[in-house]
Design a protein around this motif. Sequence first.
Motif, mmCIF file in Angstrom:
data_model
loop_
_atom_site.group_PDB
_atom_site.id
_atom_site.type_symbol
_atom_site.label_atom_id
_atom_site.label_comp_id
_atom_site.label_asym_id
_atom_site.label_seq_id
_atom_site.Cartn_x
_atom_site.Cartn_y
_atom_site.Cartn_z
ATOM 1 N N VAL A 177 0.820 -1.207 0.000
ATOM 2 C CA VAL A 177 0.000 0.000 0.000
ATOM 3 C C VAL A 177 0.861 1.267 0.000
ATOM 4 O O VAL A 177 0.695 2.136 -0.841
ATOM 5 N N CYS A 178 1.812 1.375 0.934
ATOM 6 C CA CYS A 178 2.573 2.621 1.030
ATOM 7 C C CYS A 178 4.016 2.465 0.552
ATOM 8 O O CYS A 178 4.740 3.445 0.428
ATOM 9 N N GLY A 179 4.451 1.247 0.261
ATOM 10 C CA GLY A 179 5.791 1.031 -0.296
ATOM 11 C C GLY A 179 6.904 0.955 0.739
ATOM 12 O O GLY A 179 8.066 0.796 0.374
ATOM 13 N N HIS A 180 6.574 1.087 2.028
ATOM 14 C CA HIS A 180 7.622 1.047 3.050
ATOM 15 C C HIS A 180 8.007 -0.390 3.398
ATOM 16 O O HIS A 180 7.196 -1.304 3.272
ATOM 17 N N THR A 181 9.267 -0.531 3.833
ATOM 18 C CA THR A 181 9.747 -1.876 4.167
ATOM 19 C C THR A 181 10.086 -1.974 5.646
ATOM 20 O O THR A 181 10.490 -0.990 6.268
ATOM 21 N N SER A 202 -0.697 1.377 12.475
ATOM 22 C CA SER A 202 -0.310 2.350 11.454
ATOM 23 C C SER A 202 1.133 2.090 11.041
ATOM 24 O O SER A 202 1.911 1.498 11.784
ATOM 25 N N CYS A 203 1.481 2.548 9.840
ATOM 26 C CA CYS A 203 2.826 2.311 9.320
ATOM 27 C C CYS A 203 3.849 3.018 10.211
ATOM 28 O O CYS A 203 3.734 4.219 10.461
ATOM 29 N N PRO A 204 4.858 2.283 10.705
ATOM 30 C CA PRO A 204 5.827 2.870 11.633
ATOM 31 C C PRO A 204 6.836 3.811 10.973
ATOM 32 O O PRO A 204 7.632 4.436 11.664
ATOM 33 N N THR A 209 1.308 8.147 5.937
ATOM 34 C CA THR A 209 -0.092 8.380 6.291
ATOM 35 C C THR A 209 -0.917 7.093 6.290
ATOM 36 O O THR A 209 -2.124 7.140 6.484
ATOM 37 N N ASN A 210 -0.255 5.976 6.074
ATOM 38 C CA ASN A 210 -0.974 4.698 6.070
ATOM 39 C C ASN A 210 -1.278 4.267 7.511
ATOM 40 O O ASN A 210 -0.376 3.912 8.273
ATOM 41 N N LEU A 211 -2.570 4.317 7.860
ATOM 42 C CA LEU A 211 -2.944 4.064 9.251
ATOM 43 C C LEU A 211 -3.512 2.662 9.466
ATOM 44 O O LEU A 211 -3.993 2.330 10.537
HETATM 45 ZN ZN LIG Z 1 4.225 3.433 5.130
#
Ligand SMILES: [Zn+2]
Length: 239
Positions: A177-181, A202-204, A209-211
């Motif tokens: 969704v947000c592309g973070h790893t 939520s994304c750490p 903003t991905n909750l």
């Molecule tokens: Zn994220």
Amino acid sequence: MPGGSVISFSCVDSSLSSLKNCQSYINTGMDIATNVALDLVESCNDEEEVNSMERVMLEYAAMDRELKHYMQAVQDTVHQIKRDKPEDIPDLKDVVKQKFTALESKNKDSDLQKNEKYMHFMEQLKRMRKQFGLQSDADANEAIEQIDEDIAVTQSQMNFICPITQMEMENPVRNKVCGHTYEKAAILKIIQHREHQKKKASCPKIGCTNLDVKKTDLVQDEVLKRAIDSQNKQSRTML
Ligand SMILES: [Zn+2]
């Protein structure tokens, strides 16, 4: 027999479970093919060999679809018999075959392209090529259109540190969704903990903003893992 005949479905259940085993073999095969393709890009980028891996993936996807249809046909047949309780038990083989043929008649090539593992394969391959600066023309054109996204991807790709553990990742997973790893174990622990509190995780990653991070949003980031491993290998040989 009074009250209708009793049919034992135990043989159906056992064959269904062996079909599920087949499915896990297909999944393993697809994981191996993905890794082989990434190896090929990393070592020689032989376009022809990589393409043959893509064909292998599509063949697996076709097998997977066929197997799923067959299992569905069997399950539908069992449900139908249990529901209708017919006086005369029809030839189950025929019923399954009819249902299976009906499902297969709706097959489209696009089904295979939508196979989850195939999509993951294509995405990892694209990122691997990008990392090695080996973009195909089609990818390059797309890259121009999505330049912002590409910068984000490149930046996150370069980041080997998990935002949760603040340590270098060993088993990175990427949020679709947000592309973070993140480190797999660390993010799973957070999700589980929040689930326990009946809350969303939520994304750490700071500023994200991905909750609502779900387990199903996470995919193994084989490309990043390879980048980390090869960097470590290099720094070890330099010592
Ligand atoms: Zn994220």
